[in-house]
Design a protein around this motif. Sequence first.
Motif, PDB file in Angstrom:
ATOM      1  N   GLY A  23     -34.565  90.158  45.619  1.00 39.94           N
ATOM      2  CA  GLY A  23     -33.786  89.002  45.200  1.00 39.94           C
ATOM      3  C   GLY A  23     -33.702  87.939  46.281  1.00 39.94           C
ATOM      4  N   LEU A  24     -33.506  88.368  47.529  1.00 45.78           N
ATOM      5  CA  LEU A  24     -33.395  87.402  48.621  1.00 45.78           C
ATOM      6  C   LEU A  24     -34.727  86.718  48.889  1.00 45.78           C
ATOM      7  CD1 LEU A  24     -31.371  86.227  50.587  1.00 45.78           C
ATOM      8  CD2 LEU A  24     -31.923  88.074  52.188  1.00 45.78           C
ATOM      9  N   PRO A  72     -36.485  75.481  56.792  1.00 50.30           N
ATOM     10  CA  PRO A  72     -37.220  75.254  55.535  1.00 50.30           C
ATOM     11  C   PRO A  72     -38.423  76.160  55.346  1.00 50.30           C
ATOM     12  CG  PRO A  72     -36.596  73.158  56.523  1.00 50.30           C
ATOM     13  CD  PRO A  72     -36.246  74.219  57.526  1.00 50.30           C
ATOM     14  N   ALA A  73     -39.045  76.636  56.433  1.00 51.31           N
ATOM     15  CA  ALA A  73     -40.292  77.386  56.293  1.00 51.31           C
ATOM     16  C   ALA A  73     -40.214  78.841  56.749  1.00 51.31           C
ATOM     17  CB  ALA A  73     -41.407  76.685  57.082  1.00 51.31           C
ATOM     18  N   ALA A  74     -39.192  79.209  57.501  1.00 52.43           N
ATOM     19  CA  ALA A  74     -39.170  80.553  58.085  1.00 52.43           C
ATOM     20  C   ALA A  74     -37.737  80.976  58.371  1.00 52.43           C
ATOM     21  CB  ALA A  74     -39.995  80.586  59.378  1.00 52.43           C
ATOM     22  N   ASP A 106     -38.003  81.802  48.348  1.00 52.86           N
ATOM     23  CA  ASP A 106     -39.239  81.142  47.934  1.00 52.86           C
ATOM     24  C   ASP A 106     -39.007  80.074  46.871  1.00 52.86           C
ATOM     25  OD1 ASP A 106     -40.826  82.574  49.639  1.00 52.86           O
ATOM     26  OD2 ASP A 106     -41.366  84.100  48.168  1.00 52.86           O
ATOM     27  N   SER A 107     -37.758  79.912  46.464  1.00 51.15           N
ATOM     28  CA  SER A 107     -37.442  78.979  45.388  1.00 51.15           C
ATOM     29  C   SER A 107     -36.892  77.666  45.944  1.00 51.15           C
ATOM     30  CB  SER A 107     -36.392  79.606  44.467  1.00 51.15           C
ATOM     31  OG  SER A 107     -35.106  79.545  45.071  1.00 51.15           O
ATOM     32  N   LEU A 134     -40.067  85.233  60.837  1.00 51.33           N
ATOM     33  CA  LEU A 134     -40.654  85.683  59.586  1.00 51.33           C
ATOM     34  C   LEU A 134     -41.007  84.481  58.741  1.00 51.33           C
ATOM     35  CD1 LEU A 134     -39.267  88.301  60.577  1.00 51.33           C
ATOM     36  CD2 LEU A 134     -38.679  88.788  58.194  1.00 51.33           C
ATOM     37  N   GLY A 135     -42.259  84.433  58.291  1.00 48.87           N
ATOM     38  CA  GLY A 135     -42.668  83.298  57.482  1.00 48.87           C
ATOM     39  C   GLY A 135     -44.059  83.479  56.921  1.00 48.87           C
ATOM     40  N   PRO A 136     -44.619  82.428  56.330  1.00 45.96           N
ATOM     41  CA  PRO A 136     -45.957  82.509  55.756  1.00 45.96           C
ATOM     42  C   PRO A 136     -47.018  82.745  56.826  1.00 45.96           C
ATOM     43  CG  PRO A 136     -44.782  80.549  54.990  1.00 45.96           C
ATOM     44  CD  PRO A 136     -43.993  81.114  56.129  1.00 45.96           C
ATOM     45  N   GLN A 137     -48.196  83.154  56.374  1.00 43.34           N
ATOM     46  CA  GLN A 137     -49.310  83.325  57.297  1.00 43.34           C
ATOM     47  C   GLN A 137     -49.558  82.022  58.069  1.00 43.34           C
ATOM     48  OE1 GLN A 137     -52.909  84.602  55.379  1.00 43.34           O
ATOM     49  NE2 GLN A 137     -53.748  85.490  57.254  1.00 43.34           N
TER      50      GLN A 137
END
Length: 345
Positions: free
Chosen positions: A312-313, A188-190, A318-319, A207-210
Amino acid sequence: MHVTDVLVVGGGPIGLATAIEARMAGLSVTVVEPRGVPIDKACGEGLMPGALAALERLGIDPPGHVIAGISYQAGDRRVDHAFRHRLGRGVRRTTLHRVLAERAEAVGVELVRGTVDALQQDDDSASARLTDGTTRRAHWLVGADGLHSTVRTEAGLALPVRGTRRFGLRRHFAAAPWNEFVEVHWTPAAELYVTPVGDGEVGVAVLGPQHTDYDEAVRSVPALADRLRDRAITTSTRGAGPFHQRTTARTAGRVILVGDASGYVDAITGEGIRVGLAQARVAIECIAAGNPARYEREWRRVTRNFRMLTSGLVALGDSPLRSAIVPLARSLPGVYGAVVERLAR
């Protein structure tokens, strides 16, 4: 002051590839880089088939582990695509950098240890001032100094980063590869990228948010956590980002940008090396042909698939449809395979 044909700022893989391209075109070239060989970096370390072909053209065949394709996974769902035309290879970034540096030296590239802090240019040349007070001058200056490019900023080509700010973290584990595919685990997050890089070692990039927690991300994929449990960690954790970097253009007078310095979308498709090698080739082709202004058009051409598919990916990830990515790919294996092949070639 001696004027070389091409001055490359940044001696990572794409900077060295640019320098080798210049020597193959008969141009004199100097590379300025503050770090020694080899340079490590947080990355997935999977070389797509197209990247291997580009390296072979430069006379380079780095050792590593076979990559037969890409596997998207989420929980108990997965979809695999085997490369159709040739295999890829998992290669430690330090190994890739070492063989590129050896090749650069063999073809006559001048390597200078130093850090660039300012640029100047006129109608005939561009100059880079180093922090030790010396200056290097060339007919053309190529910025290959990465995501946080000094050349991009000094040339007035940088734009503020907007939108999602994503980062990457990477470690290696002493584990025999259990799969000849690069595994991409969607949570869900990375995303977690598992790449075989040797007979007894795998790299795992997150790979994910800070502020994404590496250990927590691994634990979120129980099957992967079980495989890595009690396995020795063979490298320290390295980070990179934010990935999204924007530029107004790729050229400014006698300054040309290649690789991550030229603008970057995200590492989500894992083809940064392939795209960077293509940029290096067309940049030197344009310089050697006496038409460097053509590079902007060529840059857009060789990065088009990467920019469109990656954007696009990332948008889909992020959606609210993020959780549907793997089920959708599984239900449309032909489309998934076509995307993988487009990125791999």
